[in-house]
Design a protein around this motif. Structure first.
Motif, PDB file in Angstrom:
ATOM      1  N   LYS A   6      53.671  58.457  57.012  1.00  0.00           N
ATOM      2  CA  LYS A   6      53.065  59.538  57.778  1.00  0.00           C
ATOM      3  C   LYS A   6      51.562  59.659  57.568  1.00  0.00           C
ATOM      4  O   LYS A   6      50.906  60.446  58.254  1.00  0.00           O
ATOM      5  CB  LYS A   6      53.729  60.863  57.411  1.00  0.00           C
ATOM      6  CG  LYS A   6      55.211  60.928  57.761  1.00  0.00           C
ATOM      7  CD  LYS A   6      55.827  62.237  57.278  1.00  0.00           C
ATOM      8  CE  LYS A   6      57.317  62.291  57.568  1.00  0.00           C
ATOM      9  NZ  LYS A   6      57.925  63.549  57.054  1.00  0.00           N
ATOM     10  N   LYS A   7      51.015  58.918  56.617  1.00  0.00           N
ATOM     11  CA  LYS A   7      49.597  59.035  56.302  1.00  0.00           C
ATOM     12  C   LYS A   7      48.717  58.330  57.338  1.00  0.00           C
ATOM     13  O   LYS A   7      49.002  57.207  57.747  1.00  0.00           O
ATOM     14  CB  LYS A   7      49.316  58.447  54.920  1.00  0.00           C
ATOM     15  CG  LYS A   7      50.004  59.164  53.767  1.00  0.00           C
ATOM     16  CD  LYS A   7      49.432  60.551  53.561  1.00  0.00           C
ATOM     17  CE  LYS A   7      50.040  61.209  52.339  1.00  0.00           C
ATOM     18  NZ  LYS A   7      49.473  62.543  52.090  1.00  0.00           N
ATOM     19  N   LYS A   8      47.647  58.994  57.732  1.00  0.00           N
ATOM     20  CA  LYS A   8      46.717  58.375  58.681  1.00  0.00           C
ATOM     21  C   LYS A   8      46.080  57.119  58.091  1.00  0.00           C
ATOM     22  O   LYS A   8      45.880  56.123  58.784  1.00  0.00           O
ATOM     23  CB  LYS A   8      45.622  59.373  59.065  1.00  0.00           C
ATOM     24  CG  LYS A   8      46.104  60.556  59.879  1.00  0.00           C
ATOM     25  CD  LYS A   8      44.947  61.492  60.197  1.00  0.00           C
ATOM     26  CE  LYS A   8      45.419  62.701  60.989  1.00  0.00           C
ATOM     27  NZ  LYS A   8      44.302  63.641  61.277  1.00  0.00           N
ATOM     28  N   TRP A  11      48.085  53.861  58.524  1.00  0.00           N
ATOM     29  CA  TRP A  11      47.999  53.203  59.828  1.00  0.00           C
ATOM     30  C   TRP A  11      46.593  52.674  60.098  1.00  0.00           C
ATOM     31  O   TRP A  11      46.430  51.657  60.778  1.00  0.00           O
ATOM     32  CB  TRP A  11      48.457  54.167  60.923  1.00  0.00           C
ATOM     33  CG  TRP A  11      49.926  54.434  60.809  1.00  0.00           C
ATOM     34  CD1 TRP A  11      50.540  55.564  60.369  1.00  0.00           C
ATOM     35  CD2 TRP A  11      50.968  53.486  61.085  1.00  0.00           C
ATOM     36  NE1 TRP A  11      51.904  55.392  60.365  1.00  0.00           N
ATOM     37  CE2 TRP A  11      52.195  54.133  60.789  1.00  0.00           C
ATOM     38  CE3 TRP A  11      50.995  52.174  61.542  1.00  0.00           C
ATOM     39  CZ2 TRP A  11      53.423  53.508  60.951  1.00  0.00           C
ATOM     40  CZ3 TRP A  11      52.211  51.534  61.702  1.00  0.00           C
ATOM     41  CH2 TRP A  11      53.402  52.196  61.414  1.00  0.00           C
ATOM     42  N   ARG A  12      45.572  53.345  59.569  1.00  0.00           N
ATOM     43  CA  ARG A  12      44.218  52.804  59.682  1.00  0.00           C
ATOM     44  C   ARG A  12      44.136  51.462  58.957  1.00  0.00           C
ATOM     45  O   ARG A  12      43.482  50.525  59.421  1.00  0.00           O
ATOM     46  CB  ARG A  12      43.204  53.779  59.080  1.00  0.00           C
ATOM     47  CG  ARG A  12      42.967  55.028  59.894  1.00  0.00           C
ATOM     48  CD  ARG A  12      42.047  55.971  59.150  1.00  0.00           C
ATOM     49  NE  ARG A  12      41.886  57.242  59.839  1.00  0.00           N
ATOM     50  CZ  ARG A  12      41.364  58.315  59.304  1.00  0.00           C
ATOM     51  NH1 ARG A  12      40.940  58.284  58.040  1.00  0.00           N
ATOM     52  NH2 ARG A  12      41.247  59.439  59.990  1.00  0.00           N
ATOM     53  N   ASP A 260      42.084  61.576  55.309  1.00  0.00           N
ATOM     54  CA  ASP A 260      40.918  61.553  56.184  1.00  0.00           C
ATOM     55  C   ASP A 260      39.683  60.965  55.531  1.00  0.00           C
ATOM     56  O   ASP A 260      38.672  60.779  56.173  1.00  0.00           O
ATOM     57  CB  ASP A 260      40.582  62.969  56.657  1.00  0.00           C
ATOM     58  CG  ASP A 260      41.662  63.522  57.568  1.00  0.00           C
ATOM     59  OD1 ASP A 260      42.226  62.721  58.323  1.00  0.00           O
ATOM     60  OD2 ASP A 260      41.937  64.737  57.504  1.00  0.00           O
TER      61      ASP A 260
END
Length: 271
Positions: A6-8, A11-12, A260
């Protein structure tokens, strides 16, 4: 694994692996396809490849991509490196799987684009790895194991967070290691040392002759380097059970903010 999924930043990192791999393959294999056609007398002789040029192109491309996305994904750009870091308990099983998928997709996409760009070149092999005349499969496998072993060993050593003696550039050191592997292996196997890079050329060229060598060799080399570094050369003090928890949850410090801040990644930066 669900929390990591679920972590941004997760996927980055996967996208960074895909993009960096695509650029790396296009630039490095593109340099290998740029043959010279020397003129002998009044006729053009057979195309020749400059091994030093190609080796430097692969090495500099890796160093550049590592500097560009190392803080985001660690810039593995190689399933053998990803396997080595997995066995070293530095990444999760989910991340390793997604990285390898992204690397393979990036290699295939870049090779397909390069195929269109270089379609007019004669005898265009798209950088397909193959055994040289006089080299059997066992010998080729040995070359791939050794060349990949030194690469993954360099990656593990230069990105070891316990070290405080590194004053140079980790991406540059790893790039030079890639160049070294090519200087060794080009004349024997075309130098795979990267299963995703070999897959891209084989799939687009539709030629899988001896392709297993370019998966088994690098993976064995990467796994051997990780086990030897972690258990013989520089044993880790942490409990093996605690280290293996990384396989399911990832490294906590990589995601200790809210996903972030890209500065949480340090795999490619010396400590």
């Amino acid at each position: 694994m669900a929390s990591e999924f679920k972590k941004k930043m997760f996927w980055r990192a996967v996208v960074a692996e895909f993009l960096a791999m695509s650029l790396f393959i296009f630039i490095s294999i593109g340099s290998a396809l740029g043959y010279n056609f020397p003129v002998v007398g009044n006729e053009t002789a057979t195309a020749t490849q400059d091994n030093v040029k190609v080796s430097l192109a692969f090495g500099i491309a890796i160093a550049t991509m590592a500097q560009s996305v190392g803080h985001i994904s660690g810039a593995h750009l190689n399933p053998a490196v990803t396997l080595g870091l997995l066995l070293s308990c530095q990444i999760s099983l989910l991340k390793a799987f997604m990285y390898i998928v992204a690397q393979c997709l990036g290699a295939v996409v870049a090779t397909a684009i390069l195929s269109g760009v270089t379609s007019s070149l004669p005898n265009n092999s798209l950088g397909l790895n193959a055994l040289a005349d006089g080299i059997n499969s066992g010998q080729g496998l040995g070359i791939e194991i050794i060349a990949t072993f030194q690469l993954v060993l360099c990656v593990l050593a230069t990105t070891d967070r316990r070290r405080n003696d590194i004053s140079g550039s980790a991406p540059l050191a790893i790039g030079l290691s890639v160049a070294l592997g090519h200087l060794l292996a080009i004349d024997y196997t075309g130098c795979g040392i990267n299963p995703a890079r070999s897959l891209g050329s084989a799939l687009v060229a539709r030629n899988f002759t001896n392709h297993w060598i370019f998966w088994v060799g690098p993976m064995l080399g990467g796994a051997s380097a990780a086990l030897i570094y972690d258990f013989i050369l520089a044993p880790r003090s942490s409990d093996l059970t605690d280290r293996m928890k990384v396989w399911t949850s990832g490294q906590v410090e990589e995601y200790d903010l809210d996903g972030d801040d890209i500065n949480t990644r340090v795999e490619m930066k010396p400590k």
